[in-house]
Scaffold this motif. Structure first.
Motif, mmCIF file in Angstrom:
data_model
loop_
_atom_site.group_PDB
_atom_site.id
_atom_site.type_symbol
_atom_site.label_atom_id
_atom_site.label_comp_id
_atom_site.label_asym_id
_atom_site.label_seq_id
_atom_site.Cartn_x
_atom_site.Cartn_y
_atom_site.Cartn_z
ATOM 1 N N GLN A 139 0.826 -1.204 0.000
ATOM 2 C CA GLN A 139 0.000 0.000 0.000
ATOM 3 C C GLN A 139 0.863 1.258 0.000
ATOM 4 N N ILE A 140 1.960 1.236 0.744
ATOM 5 C CA ILE A 140 2.841 2.403 0.831
ATOM 6 C C ILE A 140 3.535 2.653 -0.507
ATOM 7 N N VAL A 141 4.031 1.593 -1.122
ATOM 8 C CA VAL A 141 4.669 1.730 -2.430
ATOM 9 C C VAL A 141 3.674 2.271 -3.446
ATOM 10 N N ALA A 142 2.453 1.726 -3.454
ATOM 11 C CA ALA A 142 1.437 2.156 -4.416
ATOM 12 C C ALA A 142 1.045 3.612 -4.199
ATOM 13 N N LYS A 143 0.881 4.029 -2.945
ATOM 14 C CA LYS A 143 0.485 5.404 -2.649
ATOM 15 C C LYS A 143 1.579 6.379 -3.062
ATOM 16 N N THR A 144 2.816 6.052 -2.762
ATOM 17 C CA THR A 144 3.937 6.926 -3.114
ATOM 18 C C THR A 144 3.998 7.142 -4.619
ATOM 19 N N LYS A 145 3.886 6.070 -5.379
ATOM 20 C CA LYS A 145 3.944 6.166 -6.831
ATOM 21 C C LYS A 145 2.714 6.891 -7.379
ATOM 22 N N GLU A 146 1.552 6.658 -6.781
ATOM 23 C CA GLU A 146 0.335 7.356 -7.201
ATOM 24 C C GLU A 146 0.489 8.865 -7.069
ATOM 25 N N MET A 147 1.252 9.316 -6.054
ATOM 26 C CA MET A 147 1.444 10.735 -5.799
ATOM 27 C C MET A 147 2.630 11.309 -6.582
ATOM 28 N N GLY A 148 3.217 10.512 -7.457
ATOM 29 C CA GLY A 148 4.324 11.004 -8.269
ATOM 30 C C GLY A 148 5.672 10.887 -7.626
ATOM 31 N N GLY A 149 5.763 10.159 -6.504
ATOM 32 C CA GLY A 149 7.037 9.988 -5.827
ATOM 33 C C GLY A 149 7.771 8.741 -6.258
ATOM 34 N N LEU A 150 8.950 8.555 -5.703
ATOM 35 C CA LEU A 150 9.755 7.362 -5.925
ATOM 36 C C LEU A 150 9.696 6.497 -4.671
ATOM 37 N N ALA A 151 9.370 5.222 -4.847
ATOM 38 C CA ALA A 151 9.308 4.283 -3.732
ATOM 39 C C ALA A 151 10.508 3.353 -3.808
ATOM 40 N N ILE A 152 11.383 3.432 -2.817
ATOM 41 C CA ILE A 152 12.629 2.672 -2.802
ATOM 42 C C ILE A 152 12.652 1.793 -1.553
ATOM 43 N N LEU A 153 12.803 0.497 -1.725
ATOM 44 C CA LEU A 153 12.906 -0.399 -0.569
ATOM 45 C C LEU A 153 14.240 -0.125 0.124
ATOM 46 N N ALA A 154 14.177 0.287 1.380
ATOM 47 C CA ALA A 154 15.365 0.754 2.094
ATOM 48 C C ALA A 154 16.219 -0.404 2.595
ATOM 49 N N HIS A 155 17.529 -0.153 2.608
ATOM 50 C CA HIS A 155 18.560 -1.045 3.155
ATOM 51 C C HIS A 155 18.141 -2.525 3.118
ATOM 52 N N VAL A 156 17.972 -3.033 1.894
ATOM 53 C CA VAL A 156 17.468 -4.398 1.734
ATOM 54 C C VAL A 156 18.458 -5.443 2.239
ATOM 55 N N ASP A 157 19.706 -5.046 2.474
ATOM 56 C CA ASP A 157 20.710 -5.984 2.973
ATOM 57 C C ASP A 157 20.695 -6.128 4.488
ATOM 58 N N ARG A 158 19.909 -5.326 5.176
ATOM 59 C CA ARG A 158 19.924 -5.358 6.634
ATOM 60 C C ARG A 158 19.056 -6.490 7.187
ATOM 61 N N PRO A 159 19.434 -7.053 8.347
ATOM 62 C CA PRO A 159 18.660 -8.160 8.939
ATOM 63 C C PRO A 159 17.429 -7.707 9.709
ATOM 64 N N ALA A 160 17.157 -6.417 9.692
ATOM 65 C CA ALA A 160 15.959 -5.898 10.359
ATOM 66 C C ALA A 160 15.451 -4.696 9.580
ATOM 67 N N PHE A 161 14.159 -4.457 9.646
ATOM 68 C CA PHE A 161 13.516 -3.311 8.984
ATOM 69 C C PHE A 161 13.750 -3.291 7.473
ATOM 70 N N SER A 162 13.842 -4.460 6.881
ATOM 71 C CA SER A 162 13.989 -4.557 5.434
ATOM 72 C C SER A 162 12.955 -5.529 4.885
ATOM 73 N N TYR A 163 12.727 -5.455 3.586
ATOM 74 C CA TYR A 163 11.769 -6.360 2.953
ATOM 75 C C TYR A 163 12.191 -7.823 3.127
ATOM 76 N N PRO A 164 13.451 -8.189 2.806
ATOM 77 C CA PRO A 164 13.836 -9.588 2.970
ATOM 78 C C PRO A 164 13.726 -10.080 4.411
ATOM 79 N N ALA A 165 14.025 -9.214 5.391
ATOM 80 C CA ALA A 165 13.949 -9.629 6.790
ATOM 81 C C ALA A 165 12.524 -9.973 7.190
ATOM 82 N N ALA A 166 11.562 -9.249 6.628
ATOM 83 C CA ALA A 166 10.165 -9.446 7.018
ATOM 84 C C ALA A 166 9.438 -10.459 6.152
ATOM 85 N N LEU A 167 9.694 -10.421 4.837
ATOM 86 C CA LEU A 167 8.876 -11.202 3.907
ATOM 87 C C LEU A 167 9.677 -12.136 3.009
#
Length: 249
Positions: A139-167
């Protein structure tokens, strides 16, 4: 005529409770100039209210973009980059419809201070900022792009607070504009991520919480015509010859 510009889209201020109190408006601008950064993104947790102070202190040099490091319901951090403050603030208002009114514990987490261009205190944010909003990452990625922004998955290499760590691993066709790698990685470690996702755009950011980490060594070189949001968007998308220079050489 394309030229190299040095871009760091992930910088915290003293509004983030994890940010050092030295991360005031004039100090960030002075350090960014000393490091010869061309574009900086002010990316506090779940808010953008220190952007006006940094923008005013910079007076155009370096270019300052409003960003928000959004925390999803899954505790994934998304770097949301916007073309202007009005758009960023509108997004922030949408986000805060699902931010819980948890009070900040200053002694445990640190101060959350909004300042103007001269470091005069505007207010102290009472709601704890490092919390998951009630929106899922999609939802956050979609909303950001809908508003003309850039949605970047942050620090994907980190073991916490990243997409790979959670999902787990990011789908190759995930609709984020880019993946961010943290500056702690060496060349070989970063290259493995590039090999795993060969079709994706990667950026490197300092994720600075203190002044000493603001440097060209911790950001991304982009080939642009001028240092603007639209040019950065083209570089991330590989349009019109604009491009990201692979941050590790």
């Amino acid at each position: 005529m394309l030229k190299p510009f040095w871009v760091d889209l992930h910088i915290h201020t003293l509004l983030s409770p994890c940010g050092e109190l030295e991360m005031g408006a004039p100090e960030i601008v002075e350090q960014a100039r000393a490091a010869k950064l061309d574009v900086i993104g002010i990316a506090d947790h779940n808010t953008c209210e220190n952007f006006p102070g940094i923008y005013g202190a910079a007076a155009g040099s370096p270019v300052v973009l409003p960003c928000i490091e959004t925390q999803s319901a899954e505790d994934i951090h998304i770097l949301c980059v916007f073309p202007d403050y009005d758009t960023a603030f509108t997004y922030k208002e949408w986000l805060w419809q699902r931010i819980r009114p948890i009070p900040n514990d200053v002694e445990h987490f640190g101060y959350q201070i909004v300042v103007d261009a001269n470091n005069e205190i505007v207010k102290e944010e009472e709601t704890f900022l490092i919390q998951g909003a009630g929106y899922e990452v999609d939802q956050i990625v979609a909303k950001t792009k809908e508003m003309g922004g850039l949605a970047i998955l942050a620090h994907v290499d980190r073991p916490a607070f990243s997409y790979p760590a959670a999902l787990g691993p990011m789908p190759e066709d995930y609709p984020a504009d880019a993946f961010e790698l943290s500056c702690r990685l060496n060349h070989d470690e970063a290259q493995k991520w590039r090999e795993q996702y060969p079709e994706r755009a990667f950026i490197r950011s300092s994720d600075s919480h203190m002044l000493e980490t603001l440097s060209r060594a911790n950001c991304t070189k982009m080939m642009l015509e001028e240092p603007t949001f639209e040019e950065i968007k083209k570089a991330i998308r590989g349009e019109d010859g604009r491009r990201i220079s692979w941050p590790w050489g």
